[in-house]
Enzyme design. Sequence first.
Site, mmCIF file in Angstrom:
data_model
loop_
_atom_site.group_PDB
_atom_site.id
_atom_site.type_symbol
_atom_site.label_atom_id
_atom_site.label_comp_id
_atom_site.label_asym_id
_atom_site.label_seq_id
_atom_site.Cartn_x
_atom_site.Cartn_y
_atom_site.Cartn_z
ATOM 1 N N GLU A 44 -29.346 -10.460 -76.856
ATOM 2 C CA GLU A 44 -29.097 -10.225 -75.571
ATOM 3 C C GLU A 44 -29.355 -11.538 -74.740
ATOM 4 O OE1 GLU A 44 -30.453 -6.788 -73.287
ATOM 5 O OE2 GLU A 44 -31.889 -8.183 -72.222
ATOM 6 N N ARG B 26 -15.004 -33.407 -49.106
ATOM 7 C CA ARG B 26 -15.943 -33.509 -47.925
ATOM 8 C C ARG B 26 -16.284 -34.909 -47.464
ATOM 9 N NH1 ARG B 26 -17.216 -31.161 -42.906
ATOM 10 N NH2 ARG B 26 -19.365 -31.204 -42.817
#
Length: 377
Positions: free
Chosen positions: A238, A264
Amino acid sequence: MLDIAFDKGDSPLAASIGKAGQTWNSSAEPPAPDCPRWQALSETGLFRLACDRDKPFAERNIGIIHAMERLGEECRDGGFTFAVATHLASTLTALDRFASAELRAEVLPDLVAGRRIGAHAISEAEAGSDALAMTTTARRDGPDYVLDGDKAFVTNGPIADVFVIYARTAGTGAGSVSAFLVDRDTPGLTVAGAKPLVGLKTSMNGPLQLRGCRVPASRLIGREGAGFMVLSHVMKQEILYSFMANVGQMKHTLARCVRHVRRRRQFDRPIGDFQAVSHRIANMKMRYEISRQCILTAAARQARNKDVTSDVAIAKIYVSEALLANAIDAVHLHGGVGYLEETGLGEGVADALAAPIYSGTNDIQRGRIAAMMGVGS
């Protein structure tokens, strides 16, 4: 040393997940057998690979790890990828590795085809990290076991068709717990609705109740008393699967931030020209690369039959904390825009908040690492 074969992410399975990129973000509905996203993923062969005994475990394992990395990169829904990891590791892996041939033949075809979804029930309200404190019991009664108790934080629980449930069968200690496969419609099993989460919104999580729930002994996964052996293997997988999906998410976030700081402009130049910004990007890059190598190194050592208890714990801690740090940095790099809900960057932070908690808290993982060195109680 990391085997170079474990560092290749260009498998056909990963490529097929990449080609279906738009599918993973086509909706925000929770997983279900009739969910187009769930069906599309099953059609890639990901679930089938987990149970393909014609391939060595190591080959299957690295194939799944790279596929989960690509899914994390392409899918913006962290809850969906977490549900996939739970189905893969907690259900398919447990059954493929430990169930009898008869039980595998009975239940795996539908799980592999995506027609049914699996869940995993270990935690209880007063037995989370301290799994040995569980009070759910399984009493042998003729050809059956009778299960009684309550489980909490069952990932996939509200949508699952089958559950891998851990219960105390006898005595105390690691040999006292067994794992069972229980169908949703079994009398005595009550599945509650989903509990709203802070993040991972499409990961359906909730409690279940067992009251005189009679389960045939043939539904025992592994032998009686082997529950913690099953759980130990499942939790390693997992972590490798779900946190490699997180690595894929980090890759996507980093690329997005790099594009932003190049585009930007403030003070007549790209904000990436400012050292404070460029260093933050560099830190994000380092966290991503180290996270990826942590998972791949653990998988490579596992393939050589090494004890990877510490490797997996280290990977879990590092990746979860790097994921959260990068998610926060992504918001900060975008300034006020990053705090707008529409960007999804805040959702990334909310999702990442859970990573140091699930699959064994980071405090528990640190204790495990220390114990492997003979330090601590």
